[in-house]
Each structure stands twice: as C-alpha cells, then as structure tokens.
Design a protein around this motif. Structure first.
Motif, PDB file in Angstrom:
ATOM      1  N   ILE A 248      10.633  44.293  23.431  1.00  0.00           N
ATOM      2  CA  ILE A 248      10.568  43.896  24.846  1.00  0.00           C
ATOM      3  C   ILE A 248      10.324  42.386  24.916  1.00  0.00           C
ATOM      4  CG2 ILE A 248       9.278  44.237  27.003  1.00  0.00           C
ATOM      5  CD1 ILE A 248       8.308  46.894  25.068  1.00  0.00           C
ATOM      6  N   VAL A 249      11.300  41.640  25.416  1.00  0.00           N
ATOM      7  CA  VAL A 249      11.150  40.168  25.471  1.00  0.00           C
ATOM      8  C   VAL A 249      10.352  39.790  26.717  1.00  0.00           C
ATOM      9  CG1 VAL A 249      12.347  37.960  25.618  1.00  0.00           C
ATOM     10  CG2 VAL A 249      13.282  39.804  24.190  1.00  0.00           C
ATOM     11  N   VAL A 250       9.260  39.060  26.491  1.00  0.00           N
ATOM     12  CA  VAL A 250       8.409  38.582  27.606  1.00  0.00           C
ATOM     13  C   VAL A 250       8.538  37.065  27.664  1.00  0.00           C
ATOM     14  CG1 VAL A 250       6.050  38.452  28.515  1.00  0.00           C
ATOM     15  CG2 VAL A 250       6.796  40.496  27.248  1.00  0.00           C
ATOM     16  N   PRO A 251       9.304  36.534  28.624  1.00  0.00           N
ATOM     17  CA  PRO A 251       9.483  35.073  28.692  1.00  0.00           C
ATOM     18  C   PRO A 251       8.165  34.386  29.067  1.00  0.00           C
ATOM     19  CG  PRO A 251      11.025  36.244  30.140  1.00  0.00           C
ATOM     20  CD  PRO A 251      10.021  37.239  29.687  1.00  0.00           C
ATOM     21  N   VAL A 252       8.033  33.113  28.695  1.00  0.00           N
ATOM     22  CA  VAL A 252       6.848  32.330  29.077  1.00  0.00           C
ATOM     23  C   VAL A 252       7.308  31.011  29.706  1.00  0.00           C
ATOM     24  CG1 VAL A 252       5.291  33.290  27.322  1.00  0.00           C
ATOM     25  CG2 VAL A 252       6.744  31.336  26.743  1.00  0.00           C
ATOM     26  N   PRO A 253       6.519  30.465  30.642  1.00  0.00           N
ATOM     27  CA  PRO A 253       6.900  29.200  31.295  1.00  0.00           C
ATOM     28  C   PRO A 253       6.873  28.010  30.339  1.00  0.00           C
ATOM     29  CG  PRO A 253       4.726  29.927  32.031  1.00  0.00           C
ATOM     30  CD  PRO A 253       5.288  31.045  31.223  1.00  0.00           C
ATOM     31  N   ALA A 254       6.062  28.135  29.271  1.00  0.00           N
ATOM     32  CA  ALA A 254       5.978  27.033  28.285  1.00  0.00           C
ATOM     33  C   ALA A 254       5.436  27.590  26.985  1.00  0.00           C
ATOM     34  CB  ALA A 254       5.050  25.930  28.807  1.00  0.00           C
ATOM     35  N   LEU A 255       5.745  26.925  25.899  1.00  0.00           N
ATOM     36  CA  LEU A 255       5.333  27.431  24.574  1.00  0.00           C
ATOM     37  C   LEU A 255       3.936  26.891  24.240  1.00  0.00           C
ATOM     38  CD1 LEU A 255       8.668  27.025  22.583  1.00  0.00           C
ATOM     39  CD2 LEU A 255       7.841  28.978  23.919  1.00  0.00           C
ATOM     40  N   ASN A 256       2.984  27.208  25.150  1.00  0.00           N
ATOM     41  CA  ASN A 256       1.608  26.716  24.932  1.00  0.00           C
ATOM     42  C   ASN A 256       0.600  27.767  25.406  1.00  0.00           C
ATOM     43  OD1 ASN A 256       1.687  26.631  27.726  1.00  0.00           O
ATOM     44  ND2 ASN A 256       2.109  24.428  27.787  1.00  0.00           N
ATOM     45  N   VAL A 257      -0.687  27.404  25.419  1.00  0.00           N
ATOM     46  CA  VAL A 257      -1.743  28.368  25.763  1.00  0.00           C
ATOM     47  C   VAL A 257      -1.543  28.904  27.178  1.00  0.00           C
ATOM     48  CG1 VAL A 257      -4.232  28.576  26.210  1.00  0.00           C
ATOM     49  CG2 VAL A 257      -3.428  27.386  24.148  1.00  0.00           C
ATOM     50  N   GLN A 258      -1.172  28.059  28.102  1.00  0.00           N
ATOM     51  CA  GLN A 258      -0.940  28.501  29.488  1.00  0.00           C
ATOM     52  C   GLN A 258       0.206  29.528  29.525  1.00  0.00           C
ATOM     53  OE1 GLN A 258      -1.193  25.307  28.525  1.00  0.00           O
ATOM     54  NE2 GLN A 258      -3.242  24.924  29.357  1.00  0.00           N
ATOM     55  N   GLY A 259       1.208  29.301  28.698  1.00  0.00           N
ATOM     56  CA  GLY A 259       2.309  30.259  28.642  1.00  0.00           C
ATOM     57  C   GLY A 259       1.840  31.610  28.133  1.00  0.00           C
ATOM     58  N   GLY A 260       0.917  31.573  27.142  1.00  0.00           N
ATOM     59  CA  GLY A 260       0.371  32.823  26.599  1.00  0.00           C
ATOM     60  C   GLY A 260      -0.451  33.573  27.628  1.00  0.00           C
ATOM     61  N   ARG A 261      -1.211  32.821  28.425  1.00  0.00           N
ATOM     62  CA  ARG A 261      -2.011  33.472  29.462  1.00  0.00           C
ATOM     63  C   ARG A 261      -1.097  34.160  30.492  1.00  0.00           C
ATOM     64  NH1 ARG A 261      -5.076  28.363  30.461  1.00  0.00           N
ATOM     65  NH2 ARG A 261      -6.675  28.164  28.851  1.00  0.00           N
ATOM     66  N   ALA A 262      -0.014  33.485  30.816  1.00  0.00           N
ATOM     67  CA  ALA A 262       0.930  34.079  31.795  1.00  0.00           C
ATOM     68  C   ALA A 262       1.518  35.370  31.229  1.00  0.00           C
ATOM     69  CB  ALA A 262       2.039  33.073  32.106  1.00  0.00           C
ATOM     70  N   ALA A 263       1.797  35.372  29.944  1.00  0.00           N
ATOM     71  CA  ALA A 263       2.350  36.585  29.304  1.00  0.00           C
ATOM     72  C   ALA A 263       1.326  37.711  29.329  1.00  0.00           C
ATOM     73  CB  ALA A 263       2.748  36.270  27.875  1.00  0.00           C
ATOM     74  N   ALA A 264       0.040  37.365  29.182  1.00  0.00           N
ATOM     75  CA  ALA A 264      -1.008  38.393  29.210  1.00  0.00           C
ATOM     76  C   ALA A 264      -1.014  39.093  30.566  1.00  0.00           C
ATOM     77  CB  ALA A 264      -2.366  37.748  28.938  1.00  0.00           C
ATOM     78  N   ALA A 265      -0.864  38.316  31.625  1.00  0.00           N
ATOM     79  CA  ALA A 265      -0.860  38.916  32.982  1.00  0.00           C
ATOM     80  C   ALA A 265       0.343  39.853  33.130  1.00  0.00           C
ATOM     81  CB  ALA A 265      -0.811  37.801  34.023  1.00  0.00           C
TER      82      ALA A 265
END
Ligand code: RIB
Length: 368
Positions: free
Chosen positions: A216-233
């Motif tokens: 399952i591909v989960v896109p992120v807004p950026a390849l950084n910590v903020q992007g990881g947090r968005a993926a968690a949500a």
C-alpha cells in the motif's frame, strides 16, 4: 571607501616582484624562506585578501569543486558531504556546498554559479531526471561532472550510487519474514532513489507469492520528519482490520516522523506497526524506538565520488566508471513479528543482512 590592497602593494612593501608574491601565494615551495617571510608579513601588515575570481580567471580554473545535494537538513547528505570533503581535501581541492532542495530551477542556478566560479568539477545528486542535459553542457565547457547517489545511464561520466532496488527488497523481505502481509510503502517523489526503493519493495512482495498490490503506497508531502508525521495520520485513519501492520519508509527522517506521529496517535511501535527506514543515519540507533533501517555507506559514497572526480580533473589517466555500492539491513527494535504469526527463524535473521543470494528462507508461509 579605501581602495582594496592589491598584489602590487604587497610586492612594493616586501621589495619583491609581483610574480614572487604570486608564487608565495600559490607555490610557496618555489620561494626562499626569508623572502616568503617578507611577503607574508607584508600581506599581514596591509591586510591583503586575494581575489579568488581574478586568480581563477587568470588560471582558467580554480582548485575548487562543487557539491550539489538535495537537502542539507537530511543527515544522509551531511555524512556524504563529509566523505566528499575528506577525499577532496586529500587531493588539494576545496568544496563549495550547494543545496538544491530537490528543485530543478534552484539546481540550475547553482550550476551556473559554479560554472562562473570556474570550478574544476561538480559532484551532484540530480534533482531531476533530465539533469543530464544541463550537466552535458557543463562537460562541454570542460567541467567534469560525477553523479552521486545516482547511477549514470551513459558512459560519458562517472557515478557512485547504492543499489536502491536491492535495498527496497531487503526492507520488505524483512517485514515479510516477520509475518507481515499488509505492508505500507511510505514515500513519494520524482527522484530515482525513491522509485528504485519502491521497485525493490514490490519485487520482494511478488517473490513472496503475494499480489503486487499487496503493498500500500502512502504518499508524503516531503521526505522528512513532517512527511512521516503526515503518513502516521493517514495510517491511523485506516480501520484496524484493514490497516497495514508494517511500513517501509523511503528514508529514516520519514520513518522517525512516522514513529513519532503513530505513537502520539496511540499506535504502538512495533506492537501495532513495525517500521523500517532507509539510510541508517546516526539518529536511527538513538531514537526512542531504535529504528530498523537499510544502511547506506554514506561517507564511503561521498569519498568514492570525490576520488573519481579528483582523478578526472588531475589530467592524469582516467576512465569513466559507474561504482555501485551495496546496502545492508540493520535490525533494531522498531520491527517485530506480526502478533500471532510464525516469524521466520529468527536465528537466521542476522542483525545485518545483505542482498546477494538471500532468499525468503525461514519465512512464514507465502501470502495466503
Ligand atoms: O533524498 C531522499 C533520499 O535519497 C535520502 O534520504 C537518501 O536516502 C537519498 O538516497
């Protein structure tokens, strides 16, 4: 404003020729010690600052190389730059560090600046696929270019990269061996590194007998910590019965953000969500939940690329080469067997796993 001190002023005060001052600056081994001392005390007394651009114009090229990376806030690139600087310094070269932020237009501006500075060569992690066109133009101007963290597709230049397809396979095979079947690939973006990791991850799923859309591909807004947090949500919003039980993140910053966000949202790591990162930056091991990660040989990557560039600009014998380094899996606390699954034989799951020849041996049954 006072007129800047010139090399003539220094020569006059030291009682030597302009050529002697130039040698004292560029080739001190040619100047007698007492003359060298007179020139140096004249430089100090007058506050002379050499004009780099003028010198470079006369010499045709500087003893400088450029290094263009995608994101200087990512420790991966800091470690790569360390390797570059060590090797460049050994070769008597200085390094100008440029940050493209993954923006092709910003990258292009920096390439123009480096050309104006008459650098001898450029090491670049390209922000765009067609960076080759611009880079070819630089080569035609006599500036050597070595691709870094990207495998060259033509024989017209050197490159040093890591096999990211193998790295993606390593990460997902590890999760499959732990019994996970609903696995998220957390990451997105145009850079080749991301695409290759996804390709390797997909290959691991298919090799395990699972349908390729099992990932399952989960896109992120950026390849950084903020992007990881968005993926968690995004993951936490999926009903538990359908939610992935494991995630392979495209780099460690995304993985650390995912763990932070998942924990805040009440998702236990690794109990409810196993997480693997990529790069194995220093923070991976020291994280609150030590991160399993696919390790890239970062300083080695930078050093090898800089050594190739130094060899090419030295004017000595040089053949363009494409060096591909291998990643390895480092297993830590952020990954664990799926609750109730028959994990692979953990005795075989060495702490470090490399790719060649490895199979899904000892893994739980292929996808049902
Ligand atoms: O820039 C994104 C990623 O590509 C980095 O984290 C590193 O893995 C590089 O290869």
């Amino acid at each position: 404003m006072a007129k800047p001190v010139s090399i003539r002023d220094v020569a006059r005060r030291a009682g030597v020729s302009v050529g002697t001052v130039s040698n004292a600056l560029n080739r001190p081994e040619l100047v007698a010690p007492e003359t060298l001392e007179r020139v140096r005390s004249s430089i100090e007394a007058l506050g002379f600052v050499r004009n780099g651009s003028a010198r470079q114009l006369r010499a045709g090229q500087s003893r400088t190389v450029g290094l263009v990376v995608l994101d200087i806030t990512n420790p991966f690139f800091t470690d790569v730059a360390r390797g570059v600087e060590d090797a460049a310094s050994d070769a008597g070269l200085s390094v100008i560090l440029c940050n493209s932020d993954g923006d092709p237009d910003k990258e292009a501006r920096y390439l123009d600046v480096l050309a104006e500075e008459r650098v001898q060569g450029i090491l670049i992690v390209p922000a765009s696929a067609d960076g080759g066109r611009r880079l070819q133009a630089l080569r035609e101007r006599g500036i050597a270019v070595v691709l870094l963290d990207r495998r060259a597709t033509q024989a017209s230049h050197c490159s040093v990269s890591v096999d990211d397809v193998a790295g993606g396979r390593l990460a997902v095979r590890h999760l499959l061996e732990l019994g996970h079947r609903r696995i998220a690939f957390v990451g997105s973006g145009a850079v080749r590194q991301v695409k290759d990791r996804l390709r390797g991850a997909t290959e691991a799923v298919v090799r395990a007998g699972c349908p390729r859309d099992q990932l399952i591909v989960v896109p992120v807004p950026a390849l950084n910590v903020q992007g990881g947090r968005a993926a968690a949500a995004a993951l936490a919003a999926i009903p538990a019965s359908l939610r992935p039980t494991a995630a392979f993140c495209v780099n460690d910053l995304v993985a650390l953000g995912l763990i932070q966000g998942a924990t805040r949202l009440g998702l236990a790591v690794p109990g409810e969500l196993s997480v693997v990162g990529y790069d194995d930056i220093d923070f991976a091991e020291s994280a609150a939940v030590p991160l399993s990660s696919v390790r890239q040989p970062r300083q080695e990557l930078g050093r090898a690329a800089a050594e190739l560039l130094a060899e090419e600009v030295s004017g000595g014998p040089h053949e363009h080469r494409r060096v591909v380094l291998q990643p390895e899996l480092v297993v830590r606390a952020s990954t664990a067997p799926l609750l109730g699954a028959a994990p692979g034989d953990t005795a075989k799951r060495a702490r470090h796993q490399s790719e060649p020849g490895a199979t899904l041996e000892g893994a739980s049954a292929p996808c049902a």
